[in-house]
Design a protein around this motif. Structure first.
Motif, PDB file in Angstrom:
ATOM      1  N   VAL A  75       0.810  -1.048   0.373  1.00  9.92           N
ATOM      2  CA  VAL A  75       0.090  -0.215   0.392  1.00  9.92           C
ATOM      3  C   VAL A  75       0.721   1.523  -0.162  1.00  9.92           C
ATOM      4  CG1 VAL A  75      -2.023   1.192   0.998  1.00  9.92           C
ATOM      5  CG2 VAL A  75      -2.216  -1.551   1.276  1.00  9.92           C
ATOM      6  N   SER A  91      -8.060   6.292  -0.581  1.00 10.29           N
ATOM      7  CA  SER A  91      -8.372   5.852   0.720  1.00 10.29           C
ATOM      8  C   SER A  91      -7.985   7.039   1.623  1.00 10.29           C
ATOM      9  CB  SER A  91      -6.767   4.413   0.358  1.00 10.29           C
ATOM     10  OG  SER A  91      -5.824   4.879   0.842  1.00 10.29           O
ATOM     11  N   HIS A  95     -13.937   4.383   3.810  1.00 13.76           N
ATOM     12  CA  HIS A  95     -14.686   3.534   2.872  1.00 13.76           C
ATOM     13  C   HIS A  95     -14.888   2.630   3.383  1.00 13.76           C
ATOM     14  CE1 HIS A  95     -10.122   3.528   2.792  1.00 13.76           C
ATOM     15  NE2 HIS A  95     -10.475   1.807   2.654  1.00 13.76           N
ATOM     16  N   ASP A  97     -13.750  -1.181   1.856  1.00 15.31           N
ATOM     17  CA  ASP A  97     -12.899  -2.222   0.906  1.00 15.31           C
ATOM     18  C   ASP A  97     -13.703  -3.247   0.593  1.00 15.31           C
ATOM     19  OD1 ASP A  97     -10.540  -0.880   1.538  1.00 15.31           O
ATOM     20  OD2 ASP A  97     -10.148  -2.325   2.833  1.00 15.31           O
ATOM     21  N   LEU A 110      -2.746  -5.075   8.565  1.00 14.98           N
ATOM     22  CA  LEU A 110      -1.708  -3.839   8.056  1.00 14.98           C
ATOM     23  C   LEU A 110      -0.198  -3.446   8.562  1.00 14.98           C
ATOM     24  CD1 LEU A 110      -1.986  -1.784   5.238  1.00 14.98           C
ATOM     25  CD2 LEU A 110      -2.972  -0.110   6.512  1.00 14.98           C
ATOM     26  N   THR A 122      -4.364   6.579  10.624  1.00 15.44           N
ATOM     27  CA  THR A 122      -5.224   5.559   9.586  1.00 15.44           C
ATOM     28  C   THR A 122      -6.629   6.291  10.738  1.00 15.44           C
ATOM     29  OG1 THR A 122      -3.129   3.964   9.008  1.00 15.44           O
ATOM     30  CG2 THR A 122      -5.685   3.103   8.813  1.00 15.44           C
ATOM     31  N   TRP A 238      -8.516  -4.780  11.189  1.00 18.37           N
ATOM     32  CA  TRP A 238      -9.714  -4.738  10.702  1.00 18.37           C
ATOM     33  C   TRP A 238     -10.736  -5.795  10.059  1.00 18.37           C
ATOM     34  CZ3 TRP A 238      -6.117  -2.038   7.496  1.00 18.37           C
ATOM     35  CH2 TRP A 238      -7.013  -1.969   5.997  1.00 18.37           C
ATOM     36  N   HIS A 245     -12.607   2.766   7.488  1.00 19.90           N
ATOM     37  CA  HIS A 245     -11.887   3.181   7.541  1.00 19.90           C
ATOM     38  C   HIS A 245     -10.876   4.526   6.752  1.00 19.90           C
ATOM     39  CE1 HIS A 245     -11.195  -0.493   4.486  1.00 19.90           C
ATOM     40  NE2 HIS A 245      -9.592   0.848   4.558  1.00 19.90           N
ATOM     41  N   ALA A 247      -7.022   6.667   5.507  1.00 27.38           N
ATOM     42  CA  ALA A 247      -6.110   7.178   5.725  1.00 27.38           C
ATOM     43  C   ALA A 247      -6.180   8.966   5.853  1.00 27.38           C
ATOM     44  CB  ALA A 247      -5.097   6.645   4.851  1.00 27.38           C
ATOM     45  N   ARG A 256       5.460   6.299   2.168  1.00 25.58           N
ATOM     46  CA  ARG A 256       5.059   5.716   2.501  1.00 25.58           C
ATOM     47  C   ARG A 256       4.731   4.082   2.436  1.00 25.58           C
ATOM     48  NH1 ARG A 256      -0.813   4.336   4.194  1.00 25.58           N
ATOM     49  NH2 ARG A 256      -0.989   5.089   6.533  1.00 25.58           N
ATOM     50  N   ARG A 260       0.704  -4.936   3.320  1.00 30.82           N
ATOM     51  CA  ARG A 260      -1.192  -5.141   3.525  1.00 30.82           C
ATOM     52  C   ARG A 260      -1.360  -6.993   3.325  1.00 30.82           C
ATOM     53  NH1 ARG A 260      -6.040  -2.583   0.181  1.00 30.82           N
ATOM     54  NH2 ARG A 260      -5.443  -4.138  -1.063  1.00 30.82           N
TER      55      ARG A 260
HETATM   56  C1  OGA Z   1      -6.488  -0.133   2.754  1.00 35.90           C
HETATM   57  C2  OGA Z   1      -6.290   1.200   3.255  1.00 35.90           C
HETATM   58  C3  OGA Z   1      -5.523   2.508   4.111  1.00 35.90           C
HETATM   59  C4  OGA Z   1      -4.159   3.545   5.077  1.00 35.90           C
HETATM   60  O1  OGA Z   1      -5.211  -0.541   2.868  1.00 35.90           O
HETATM   61  O2  OGA Z   1      -7.707  -0.902   2.066  1.00 35.90           O
HETATM   62  O3  OGA Z   1      -8.128   2.134   3.421  1.00 35.90           O
HETATM   63  O4  OGA Z   1      -3.859   4.296   6.117  1.00 35.90           O
HETATM   64  N1  OGA Z   1      -5.272   1.434   3.671  1.00 35.90           N
HETATM   65  O5  OGA Z   1      -2.984   2.547   3.978  1.00 35.90           O
END
Ligand code: OGA
Ligand code: MN
Length: 270
Positions: A75, A91, A95, A97, A110, A122, A238, A245, A247, A256, A260
Protein backbone atom coordinates in the motif's frame (compact mmCIF):
# COMPACT_ATOMS: atom_id res chain seq x y z
CA UNK A 1 -6.88 -15.78 25.79
CA UNK A 2 -3.08 -15.87 25.44
CA UNK A 3 -2.78 -12.09 25.29
CA UNK A 4 -3.75 -8.91 27.00
CA UNK A 5 -6.43 -6.79 25.26
CA UNK A 6 -6.90 -3.12 26.19
CA UNK A 7 -9.75 -0.98 24.80
CA UNK A 8 -8.46 1.97 22.77
CA UNK A 9 -11.79 3.84 22.87
CA UNK A 10 -15.22 2.93 24.21
CA UNK A 11 -16.54 1.49 20.94
CA UNK A 12 -13.63 0.98 18.57
CA UNK A 13 -10.36 -0.90 18.75
CA UNK A 14 -8.32 -2.92 21.19
CA UNK A 15 -4.61 -2.91 21.69
CA UNK A 16 -3.25 -6.45 21.92
CA UNK A 17 -0.06 -7.22 23.80
CA UNK A 18 1.64 -10.49 22.89
CA UNK A 19 4.69 -11.59 20.92
CA UNK A 20 4.52 -13.04 17.41
CA UNK A 21 5.15 -16.64 18.50
CA UNK A 22 2.17 -16.46 20.87
CA UNK A 23 -0.11 -14.93 18.24
CA UNK A 24 0.75 -17.77 15.86
CA UNK A 25 -0.68 -20.40 18.22
CA UNK A 26 -4.00 -21.51 16.63
CA UNK A 27 -6.01 -21.27 19.86
CA UNK A 28 -4.66 -17.76 20.48
CA UNK A 29 -5.45 -16.72 16.90
CA UNK A 30 -9.01 -18.00 17.38
CA UNK A 31 -9.39 -15.68 20.39
CA UNK A 32 -7.91 -12.82 18.37
CA UNK A 33 -10.53 -13.36 15.69
CA UNK A 34 -13.31 -13.12 18.29
CA UNK A 35 -11.88 -9.91 19.71
CA UNK A 36 -11.48 -8.47 16.20
CA UNK A 37 -15.17 -9.02 15.42
CA UNK A 38 -16.19 -7.60 18.79
CA UNK A 39 -13.99 -4.48 18.69
CA UNK A 40 -13.67 -3.76 14.93
CA UNK A 41 -9.93 -3.35 14.90
CA UNK A 42 -6.85 -4.56 16.72
CA UNK A 43 -3.54 -2.76 17.26
CA UNK A 44 -0.20 -4.46 17.88
CA UNK A 45 2.37 -1.81 18.75
CA UNK A 46 5.86 -2.25 17.31
CA UNK A 47 5.23 -5.92 16.62
CA UNK A 48 7.77 -5.81 13.75
CA UNK A 49 6.26 -8.93 12.22
CA UNK A 50 7.93 -10.44 9.13
CA UNK A 51 5.99 -10.76 5.87
CA UNK A 52 5.96 -14.55 6.24
CA UNK A 53 4.58 -14.43 9.78
CA UNK A 54 1.98 -11.83 8.81
CA UNK A 55 0.67 -14.14 6.08
CA UNK A 56 0.78 -17.10 8.49
CA UNK A 57 -1.23 -15.17 11.10
CA UNK A 58 -3.73 -14.11 8.42
CA UNK A 59 -4.15 -17.77 7.48
CA UNK A 60 -5.14 -18.54 11.08
CA UNK A 61 -7.72 -15.71 11.09
CA UNK A 62 -9.32 -16.53 7.76
CA UNK A 63 -8.48 -17.25 4.13
CA UNK A 64 -5.65 -15.22 2.62
CA UNK A 65 -6.44 -13.47 -0.65
CA UNK A 66 -3.73 -14.00 -3.23
CA UNK A 67 -2.61 -10.47 -4.04
CA UNK A 68 0.72 -8.77 -4.34
CA UNK A 69 3.72 -10.99 -3.82
CA UNK A 70 2.99 -14.11 -1.75
CA UNK A 71 0.05 -12.47 0.01
CA UNK A 72 1.77 -9.13 0.69
CA UNK A 73 0.24 -6.17 -1.14
CA UNK A 74 2.20 -2.94 -0.97
CA UNK A 75 0.00 0.00 0.00
CA UNK A 76 1.88 3.02 -1.31
CA UNK A 77 1.34 6.00 -3.57
CA UNK A 78 4.69 5.36 -5.21
CA UNK A 79 3.91 4.17 -8.73
CA UNK A 80 7.19 2.29 -9.05
CA UNK A 81 6.20 0.00 -6.18
CA UNK A 82 2.54 -0.38 -7.04
CA UNK A 83 0.86 0.29 -10.35
CA UNK A 84 -2.47 0.82 -8.62
CA UNK A 85 -1.12 3.73 -6.61
CA UNK A 86 -3.46 6.20 -8.29
CA UNK A 87 -6.51 4.32 -7.08
CA UNK A 88 -5.23 4.18 -3.53
CA UNK A 89 -5.97 7.90 -3.40
CA UNK A 90 -9.51 6.72 -2.72
CA UNK A 91 -8.25 5.55 0.68
CA UNK A 92 -8.04 9.21 1.81
CA UNK A 93 -11.83 9.21 2.19
CA UNK A 94 -13.97 7.11 4.53
CA UNK A 95 -14.62 3.78 2.85
CA UNK A 96 -15.13 0.06 3.10
CA UNK A 97 -13.00 -2.25 0.98
CA UNK A 98 -14.76 -4.40 -1.59
CA UNK A 99 -18.09 -2.63 -2.05
CA UNK A 100 -17.68 -3.37 -5.77
CA UNK A 101 -17.93 -7.09 -4.99
CA UNK A 102 -20.95 -9.00 -3.73
CA UNK A 103 -18.88 -10.59 -0.96
CA UNK A 104 -16.60 -7.90 0.50
CA UNK A 105 -13.27 -8.82 2.05
CA UNK A 106 -13.56 -9.83 5.69
CA UNK A 107 -10.58 -7.85 6.87
CA UNK A 108 -6.99 -6.78 6.42
CA UNK A 109 -3.71 -6.84 8.31
CA UNK A 110 -1.60 -3.73 7.74
CA UNK A 111 2.00 -3.26 8.89
CA UNK A 112 3.75 0.09 8.87
CA UNK A 113 7.14 -0.19 7.13
CA UNK A 114 7.90 3.39 6.07
CA UNK A 115 5.87 6.30 7.43
CA UNK A 116 5.08 9.70 6.01
CA UNK A 117 6.40 12.73 7.85
CA UNK A 118 3.09 14.44 7.18
CA UNK A 119 -0.39 12.91 7.45
CA UNK A 120 -0.82 9.17 7.05
CA UNK A 121 -2.68 8.38 10.28
CA UNK A 122 -5.24 5.62 9.75
CA UNK A 123 -8.76 6.14 11.13
CA UNK A 124 -11.49 3.63 11.90
CA UNK A 125 -15.19 4.22 12.60
CA UNK A 126 -17.27 1.44 14.14
CA UNK A 127 -20.29 0.94 11.94
CA UNK A 128 -21.93 -1.62 14.25
CA UNK A 129 -21.82 0.77 17.20
CA UNK A 130 -22.95 3.70 15.06
CA UNK A 131 -25.96 1.78 13.76
CA UNK A 132 -26.87 0.60 17.25
CA UNK A 133 -26.84 4.18 18.58
CA UNK A 134 -29.06 5.62 15.82
CA UNK A 135 -32.41 7.09 16.93
CA UNK A 136 -35.22 4.58 16.36
CA UNK A 137 -36.86 6.92 13.83
CA UNK A 138 -33.74 6.79 11.66
CA UNK A 139 -33.48 3.00 12.00
CA UNK A 140 -37.08 2.73 10.79
CA UNK A 141 -36.48 5.19 7.94
CA UNK A 142 -33.47 3.35 6.50
CA UNK A 143 -34.50 -0.24 7.29
CA UNK A 144 -35.44 -1.21 3.73
CA UNK A 145 -33.33 1.24 1.71
CA UNK A 146 -30.71 0.20 -0.80
CA UNK A 147 -27.84 2.25 -2.16
CA UNK A 148 -25.80 2.08 -5.35
CA UNK A 149 -22.02 1.94 -4.90
CA UNK A 150 -19.85 3.20 -7.72
CA UNK A 151 -16.12 3.07 -8.36
CA UNK A 152 -16.33 6.19 -10.52
CA UNK A 153 -18.05 8.08 -7.70
CA UNK A 154 -15.33 7.14 -5.20
CA UNK A 155 -12.57 8.13 -7.62
CA UNK A 156 -14.27 11.42 -8.45
CA UNK A 157 -14.79 12.14 -4.75
CA UNK A 158 -11.09 11.38 -4.20
CA UNK A 159 -10.15 13.94 -6.86
CA UNK A 160 -8.54 11.43 -9.24
CA UNK A 161 -8.25 13.07 -12.64
CA UNK A 162 -10.66 12.03 -15.38
CA UNK A 163 -8.76 10.92 -18.46
CA UNK A 164 -9.77 8.48 -21.19
CA UNK A 165 -7.66 5.83 -19.42
CA UNK A 166 -9.04 6.36 -15.90
CA UNK A 167 -12.61 6.60 -17.21
CA UNK A 168 -12.25 3.36 -19.14
CA UNK A 169 -10.97 1.63 -16.02
CA UNK A 170 -13.76 3.03 -13.82
CA UNK A 171 -16.36 1.94 -16.34
CA UNK A 172 -14.98 -1.60 -16.30
CA UNK A 173 -15.99 -2.03 -12.64
CA UNK A 174 -19.78 -2.44 -12.48
CA UNK A 175 -21.87 -0.60 -9.89
CA UNK A 176 -23.28 -2.67 -7.04
CA UNK A 177 -26.47 -2.18 -5.06
CA UNK A 178 -26.38 -3.09 -1.37
CA UNK A 179 -28.82 -2.73 1.52
CA UNK A 180 -27.95 0.38 3.55
CA UNK A 181 -28.39 -1.68 6.70
CA UNK A 182 -26.48 -4.94 6.60
CA UNK A 183 -28.13 -7.58 8.77
CA UNK A 184 -25.28 -9.98 9.42
CA UNK A 185 -25.66 -13.71 10.05
CA UNK A 186 -24.47 -13.01 13.59
CA UNK A 187 -27.62 -10.93 14.15
CA UNK A 188 -25.67 -7.66 14.40
CA UNK A 189 -26.36 -4.79 12.01
CA UNK A 190 -24.01 -2.27 10.42
CA UNK A 191 -24.25 0.52 7.87
CA UNK A 192 -22.91 0.03 4.34
CA UNK A 193 -21.79 3.49 3.36
CA UNK A 194 -18.69 5.47 2.39
CA UNK A 195 -17.19 7.59 -0.40
CA UNK A 196 -18.31 4.92 -2.89
CA UNK A 197 -22.02 5.32 -2.02
CA UNK A 198 -23.56 7.10 -4.99
CA UNK A 199 -27.27 7.34 -4.22
CA UNK A 200 -30.21 5.67 -2.52
CA UNK A 201 -32.35 3.68 -4.93
CA UNK A 202 -35.71 5.28 -5.73
CA UNK A 203 -35.07 8.51 -3.79
CA UNK A 204 -34.88 12.08 -5.10
CA UNK A 205 -31.27 13.12 -5.59
CA UNK A 206 -31.33 15.95 -3.02
CA UNK A 207 -32.95 13.79 -0.37
CA UNK A 208 -30.55 10.94 -1.08
CA UNK A 209 -27.47 13.22 -0.89
CA UNK A 210 -28.72 14.68 2.40
CA UNK A 211 -29.44 11.26 3.91
CA UNK A 212 -26.07 9.79 2.93
CA UNK A 213 -24.29 12.88 4.27
CA UNK A 214 -26.24 12.68 7.54
CA UNK A 215 -25.33 9.03 8.00
CA UNK A 216 -21.67 9.72 7.20
CA UNK A 217 -21.63 12.54 9.76
CA UNK A 218 -23.22 10.20 12.29
CA UNK A 219 -20.84 7.29 11.86
CA UNK A 220 -17.71 9.46 11.82
CA UNK A 221 -18.51 11.23 15.11
CA UNK A 222 -15.48 11.20 17.40
CA UNK A 223 -17.21 8.78 19.78
CA UNK A 224 -17.17 6.01 17.14
CA UNK A 225 -13.69 6.77 15.76
CA UNK A 226 -10.19 5.61 16.64
CA UNK A 227 -7.27 7.44 15.01
CA UNK A 228 -4.01 5.54 14.77
CA UNK A 229 -0.74 7.45 14.82
CA UNK A 230 1.82 5.02 13.48
CA UNK A 231 5.18 3.96 14.79
CA UNK A 232 7.28 1.86 12.41
CA UNK A 233 6.56 -1.84 13.04
CA UNK A 234 2.97 -1.34 14.25
CA UNK A 235 0.41 -3.73 12.80
CA UNK A 236 -3.34 -3.14 12.58
CA UNK A 237 -6.09 -5.63 11.74
CA UNK A 238 -9.60 -4.45 10.93
CA UNK A 239 -12.94 -6.15 10.39
CA UNK A 240 -13.94 -4.56 7.10
CA UNK A 241 -17.53 -5.72 7.47
CA UNK A 242 -18.08 -3.67 10.63
CA UNK A 243 -15.83 -0.60 10.39
CA UNK A 244 -15.19 2.16 7.91
CA UNK A 245 -11.60 3.30 7.51
CA UNK A 246 -9.45 5.90 5.81
CA UNK A 247 -5.94 7.28 5.76
CA UNK A 248 -5.25 10.93 6.48
CA UNK A 249 -3.93 12.37 3.22
CA UNK A 250 -0.16 12.14 2.81
CA UNK A 251 2.14 13.44 0.04
CA UNK A 252 2.67 11.25 -3.02
CA UNK A 253 6.44 11.47 -2.56
CA UNK A 254 6.40 10.66 1.16
CA UNK A 255 7.71 7.12 0.70
CA UNK A 256 4.93 5.79 2.98
CA UNK A 257 4.88 2.01 2.60
CA UNK A 258 2.50 -0.39 4.31
CA UNK A 259 2.43 -4.15 3.84
CA UNK A 260 -1.12 -5.47 3.67
CA UNK A 261 -2.52 -8.98 3.80
CA UNK A 262 -6.21 -9.30 2.96
CA UNK A 263 -8.68 -11.89 4.23
CA UNK A 264 -11.25 -13.22 1.78
CA UNK A 265 -14.89 -12.33 2.39
CA UNK A 266 -17.09 -14.78 4.25
CA UNK A 267 -20.52 -13.14 4.03
CA UNK A 268 -22.33 -11.44 1.14
CA UNK A 269 -23.79 -7.95 1.57
CA UNK A 270 -27.51 -8.05 2.28
C1 OGA B 1 -6.33 -0.15 2.72
C2 OGA B 1 -6.41 1.20 3.31
C3 OGA B 1 -5.31 2.78 4.79
C4 OGA B 1 -3.93 3.24 5.10
O1 OGA B 1 -5.22 -0.70 2.66
O2 OGA B 1 -7.38 -0.68 2.33
O3 OGA B 1 -7.42 1.83 3.23
O4 OGA B 1 -3.76 3.93 6.11
N1 OGA B 1 -5.30 1.64 3.95
O5 OGA B 1 -3.01 2.95 4.31
MN1 MN C 1 -9.08 0.52 2.37
Amino acid sequence: MGFEGINLTEHTGSEVRADVATLLRPEVAANLRKLLIERGMLLFRELNISDEDQVALAGLLGTVRQEGEKGIFKVTLDNRANMQALYLRGSFLWHMDGTHDTVPVFGSLLSGRVLSEEGGDTLFANSYAAYEALPQAMKDRIADLRAVHSFAVSMTNAGVERTPETEAHWASIPDQTHALVWGHKSGRKSLVIGCHASHVVGMERDESDALLAELMDWITQPRFVYRHKWTVGDMLIWDNTGVLHKADAYPIGSGRMMHRTTLMGEEAFA
